[in-house]
Each structure stands twice: as C-alpha cells, then as structure tokens.
Design an enzyme around this catalytic site. Structure first.
Site, PDB file in Angstrom:
ATOM      1  N   HIS A 170      16.323  37.741  46.562  1.00 48.16           N
ATOM      2  CA  HIS A 170      15.715  39.069  46.578  1.00 48.16           C
ATOM      3  C   HIS A 170      16.451  40.101  45.743  1.00 48.16           C
ATOM      4  CE1 HIS A 170      13.222  37.286  49.702  1.00 48.16           C
ATOM      5  NE2 HIS A 170      12.333  38.084  49.150  1.00 48.16           N
ATOM      6  N   ASP A 435       9.001  30.883  47.469  1.00 46.89           N
ATOM      7  CA  ASP A 435       9.201  30.076  48.669  1.00 46.89           C
ATOM      8  C   ASP A 435       8.593  28.685  48.526  1.00 46.89           C
ATOM      9  OD1 ASP A 435      10.794  31.555  50.489  1.00 46.89           O
ATOM     10  OD2 ASP A 435       9.144  32.969  50.699  1.00 46.89           O
ATOM     11  N   CYS A 482       1.949  35.430  43.125  1.00 43.84           N
ATOM     12  CA  CYS A 482       2.759  36.641  43.243  1.00 43.84           C
ATOM     13  C   CYS A 482       4.249  36.335  43.298  1.00 43.84           C
ATOM     14  CB  CYS A 482       2.326  37.472  44.450  1.00 43.84           C
ATOM     15  SG  CYS A 482       2.545  36.608  46.017  1.00 43.84           S
TER      16      CYS A 482
HETATM   17  C1  PEP Z   1       7.224  34.202  47.316  1.00 49.78           C
HETATM   18  O1  PEP Z   1       7.746  33.572  48.219  1.00 49.78           O
HETATM   19  O2  PEP Z   1       6.951  33.713  46.201  1.00 49.78           O
HETATM   20  C2  PEP Z   1       6.899  35.620  47.496  1.00 49.78           C
HETATM   21  C3  PEP Z   1       6.220  36.277  46.586  1.00 49.78           C
HETATM   22  O3  PEP Z   1       7.362  36.236  48.631  1.00 49.78           O
HETATM   23  P1  PEP Z   1       8.893  36.742  48.823  1.00 49.78           P
HETATM   24  O4  PEP Z   1       9.565  36.586  47.482  1.00 49.78           O
HETATM   25  O5  PEP Z   1       8.822  38.143  49.272  1.00 49.78           O
HETATM   26  O6  PEP Z   1       9.392  35.795  49.842  1.00 49.78           O
HETATM   27 MG    MG Z   2       7.829  34.387  50.202  1.00 48.51          MG
END
Ligand code: PEP
Ligand code: MG
Length: 520
Positions: A170, A435, A482
């Site tokens: 993150h 993920d 995303c």
């Molecule tokens: C993902 O897991 O690709 C996603 C967009 O969610 P996050 O990165 O917030 O876990």
């Molecule tokens: Mg995610």
C-alpha cells in the site's frame, strides 16, 4: 530529508486550579500513547518482525514508567504545562542515558521519541509524528502502514523510502496516487540513509542515494526535467476517450483514497472512479467516522463526478490495513484473515452505517457499490441483503436515497473460479490484481523478496482473469481492473485482449494509459 517535525508546546504554564484536571489528562495521554505503541508492537510481532516489535514494547515500558510519571507530576504541581513537563523530563532522561554506556546512549533517542509522542498527544496532535510533519521531506521508515501515510498532510511527503514492501504494497499504491516517488524494499540499505540530510530518489528504477554528490544531483535534475517533459507530452491524452484501433472503447478511471482527490483525478482525465478505497477515510483518524461524515465524503465525490460512475468499495480493513477504534486481534496470517467483506459481515455496526451513507449519497451522482475479498456467492448475497435492509430502513425513515448497482471485486482465486455464479448476482466485476496475484501465487504482496512472483502477467493469473471475463461476458456484465496492473503499459494490451473494458488506476497514470490504449 528525514524530519519528524514535532511541534513545540505553545503553553508553558498552567494555573493552580488546572493541576488536577491536567494530571488526569496526562494520565490519559500516557494510556493512549502506550495503547497505540503496544498495538504496533503486536502487529509487528504478528507479521514476524520480532526485532521491531521489541523496540515498540520497550517504548511502551518507557511511556508507562512510574518514575517518568512522578517526575512530570512534580513539575506539573509546580505549574509547568504537562506538554512542556514531559518533554523536559524526557530530555533529563536522555542526558542521563547519553552519559552511560554505548547501549544506553542509544536509548536517548527512544526516550525523546516517546515523550514527544505524549506531548503531542497532550496538544491534541495524535501520536505518530506523521501528521505533524511540517517540512516537505522524504520519509524514511522500516515500513509505512496506510494509516501512517494517510495522516501525512498534503505536500509534506516528497517521497518514501522503506526497508520493507513491494510494488503492490500500500505504500507504493499511495505514493503513486500522491504523484511522489517511492523506493520500497531496500532492506538493511535503509540504515545507510537514516542520518542523511538529503536523499535522491528514482522511483522508476527503484533506488535511492543518500547525501548525493554534486554530479549525482545534476544527473537527478536532468532525469527529473526529462520526466516533466515526458509528462507534458502526455497532456494531450488527458481528456481523450480512448479506443483501440479496432473500435473497442476502454474507459479509463481513477482509484481514489480520499474525497479530496476527486478534483485532481478529473483533471488527470478520469472518466469515473473505478475504486474508491473508503478505508482510508477511516484510517486518517483515531475514531470511526459517523454515517453523516461518510455521507459527506461520498456525496462530495458523487457531486464532483456528476454522471460519471463512481464505484465505492466498502471497507477493506485487515491485512496490512488496521483500523484505529476497532478491536482487531492480531492474526498469524493477517492477509488470510478477517479482511474486507468477512469483517463487514461480522460487524453490522460498522457496515450498515457505511451502506446507509452510500445509499444517501447516491442521490448526488452515479454511485455504485462494490464488495472486497468476496470468496463465494453466499458472502455476496449476505452483503446485498444488508444493503437491502439499509435501503428499507432509510425508506421507512423517510430519508431520500439513490439507486446503486452492486458489483464484486475479483481478488480471490475462489471468486474467479466461481465467477459464473457471482455474475448472476452482480452488475459488474472489478479485478483486484494486487490481491489476486498474491493469493493465486501464494506470494505476499508486501514482501521485498518475492518480486519475481508479484506479477499479474503470470499464466495462472491470466487464466483466472480470462475465466472471469468469459463468465461476465456470458452474463452481459462489464469487467474492469482496479489493481496496479491496470496502469502498467505492458499489461494494458493483455487485459484488453482478455475482455477487460475498464481500467482504473492512480490518477497521474491516466494520460499514459489512454495513450497506450489509443495506439493499440
Ligand atoms: C487489489 O487487491 O488489487 C485492489 C485493488 O485492492 P487493494 O489494493 O486495496 O487491496
Ligand atoms: Mg485488494
């Protein structure tokens, strides 16, 4: 340049009548700071960082040290303000430590840090130091949790360098949306930079130079000018509606972490919001936002985007994202734990106000709701039932609500495998490659050692995305991406080939993605 930038107390003295209440405030401040430090220690221990956990446990002991408390009390009874008194006692301790052996001398900074946190807490400035950063600085840290980065004031972070982390952890995601460079996963190399006055960063290549010489500075300045030129050349793509040469229209949207990012995202050319990570709203503070506060935040984004679609993802806490104000028992494997929809379904007192706020805010624009970490259709049905319940409650209260479509993140291999069933219950899919990659390849997304496997361009991941797109196409629903792969020029053609029609990314990446699509 590293800086903690803790503010100096403005109030030096208190009055006789304030002594008892200030003593109580001081006791409370210790409790809050010690509580947060021990939570950090627990989390570090749970994630296997034994050594760092030990440091924080030592800080807890210091914060709770009865001698420190009585030294502060004495000063307080002599009418010194507690925020000044605790700093003064911290300095006394630090001087004593500095005069001892080498090991104890190194503890001087620890006691200064802890007492500064208590002082900041007393001044209503929270505990982490991130929110009090007052000089634009490069932030160096072992690791940066989303709750840390979320607390940094706009413009105060010039870049991040962390010992741990990867492209999809993150800290990298947040740096990308803040438009600042991040060099993550440098390991023990971080130690060399800790005393530096200046740090040069190349976020593209992923390296940092501590105290660069004049030649290096000149080289970085040339690189930075070239980058600015490259960005300027992409400006003409900002507001293009991107299509491939064979006529496939690809919507390019923004990932948002805060309502305040909406205007900026529109300027970068966002055609909607493919992912509003609402958990950051919950993380930049110590308590939970009320339904009304959430309503304001979602309404602001809905209004800013007007008819353009805004996908609001419900709380995705857990994994590396903890929530102050919610009791999250440390887990052995947090990424495989009580995360996303699992936590929301178990805590209606958290989930329902969020759903109600989204339904109310939908009056002001084109909101859609999306559930994270879904592993089976039962979870989706349960979440939709809660949405329906919230809808009925609001209707019976006579509160105005808007229409919202519901979709699912495809970010567990189970969701991709069950895509046909999920498609029957969804208006859209959005693939969370960050993920999906970590769970498919069993490779922690935050580990600096597993870069080879942190790759959406892996046959197993591509196969799952293909399966998702097929199921969606059969059900007549769209698929977006995303995760970070959506903004990677080399992944974009592959995702479009698989049938993806929407790409959502950090806003500064939008013009480049539109150019890539237009040239296909
Ligand atoms: C993902 O897991 O690709 C996603 C967009 O969610 P996050 O990165 O917030 O876990
Ligand atoms: Mg995610």
């Amino acid at each position: 340049m590293p800086a903690t930038g803790r503010p100096e107390p403005e109030r030096e003295r208190i009055t006789e009548g304030e002594v008892e209440s200030e003593l109580q405030r001081f006791g409370k401040a210790i409790e809050v700071v010690a509580g947060k430090l021990s939570k950090t220690a627990e989390n570090l221990r749970a994630s296997g960082s034994e050594e760092e956990a030990g440091i924080f446990e030592f800080h807890v002991e210091m914060a709770e040290d009865p001698e420190l408390a009585s030294a502060v009390e004495e000063r307080l009874r002599n009418l010194q303000s507690p925020e000044r008194a605790v700093l003064a006692v911290g300095e006394e301790y630090a001087a004593q430590f500095a005069a001892m052996d080498e090991y104890m001398a190194a503890r001087a900074d620890d006691v200064r840090d802890v007492t500064a946190q208590i002082s900041a807490q007393l001044m209503g400035q929270g505990d982490s130091g991130f929110e009090t950063l007052q000089t634009p600085s490069v932030v160096l840290a072992q690791t940066l949790a989303p709750s840390d980065t979320a607390r940094i004031k706009e413009g105060m972070a010039l870049g991040f360098v962390t010992a741990k982390g990867s492209r999809t952890s993150h800290v990298s995601i947040m740096a990308r949306s803040m438009g600042i460079p991040a060099v993550v996963g440098v390991g023990p190399g971080l130690d060399e930079a800790l005393d530096a006055q200046t740090v040069a960063l190349d976020g593209g290549e992923g390296y940092a130079v501590a105290d660069p010489d004049a030649d290096t500075v000149a080289r970085f300045e040339r690189m930075s000018a070239a980058l600015a030129e490259e960005r300027a050349a992409l400006d003409e793509y900002r507001h293009v509606e991107a299509s491939t040469s064979d006529g496939r229209r690809i919507e390019v949207a923004a990932n948002l972490g805060a309502a305040s990012e909406a205007e900026d995202a529109l300027e970068w050319g966002a055609e909607g919001v493919g992912l509003f990570r609402t958990e950051f709203l919950f993380m930049e503070r110590d308590d939970l936002p009320s339904e009304d506060e959430q309503y304001e935040a979602y309404s602001a984004v809905a209004r800013a985007f007007g008819e353009k679609p805004v996908i609001v993802r419900t709380l995705d806490v857990g994994g590396d994202k903890n929530l102050p104000g919610v009791d999250q028992t440390p887990e052995e494997n947090p990424f495989l734990g009580w995360r996303g929809i699992r936590m929301s379904l178990d805590t209606p007192e958290l989930f329902k106000p969020q759903l109600r706020a989204i339904l109310r805010a939908a009056v002001h624009g084109n909101l859609e709701v999306m559930f994270p970490m879904v592993a089976d259709v039962g979870e989706l049905k349960a979440a939709k039932a809660m949405l329906q319940e919230s809808r009925r409650e609001l209707e019976s209260e006579g509160v105005e609500i808007g229409e919202v479509e519901t979709g699912v993140m495809i970010e567990t291999p189970a969701a991709a495998v069950c895509a046909e069933e999920l498609a029957k219950e969804s208006a859209f899919f959005s693939v969370g490659t960050n993920d999906l990659v970590q769970y498919t390849l069993a490779a922690d997304r935050g580990s600096e050692r597993l870069r080879r496997l942190q790759n959406a361009d892996h046959p197993a991941v591509l196969a799952l995305i293909r399966k998702t797109c097929k199921a969606a196409s059969a059900a007549g629903i769209p698929v977006g991406v995303c995760g970070e792969a959506a903004g990677e020029p080399e992944m974009i053609p592959k995702l479009i080939d698989l049938g993806v029609t929407e790409l959502s990314m950090a806003a500064p990446q939008i013009p480049r993605a539109k150019k890539v699509v237009s040239e296909l």
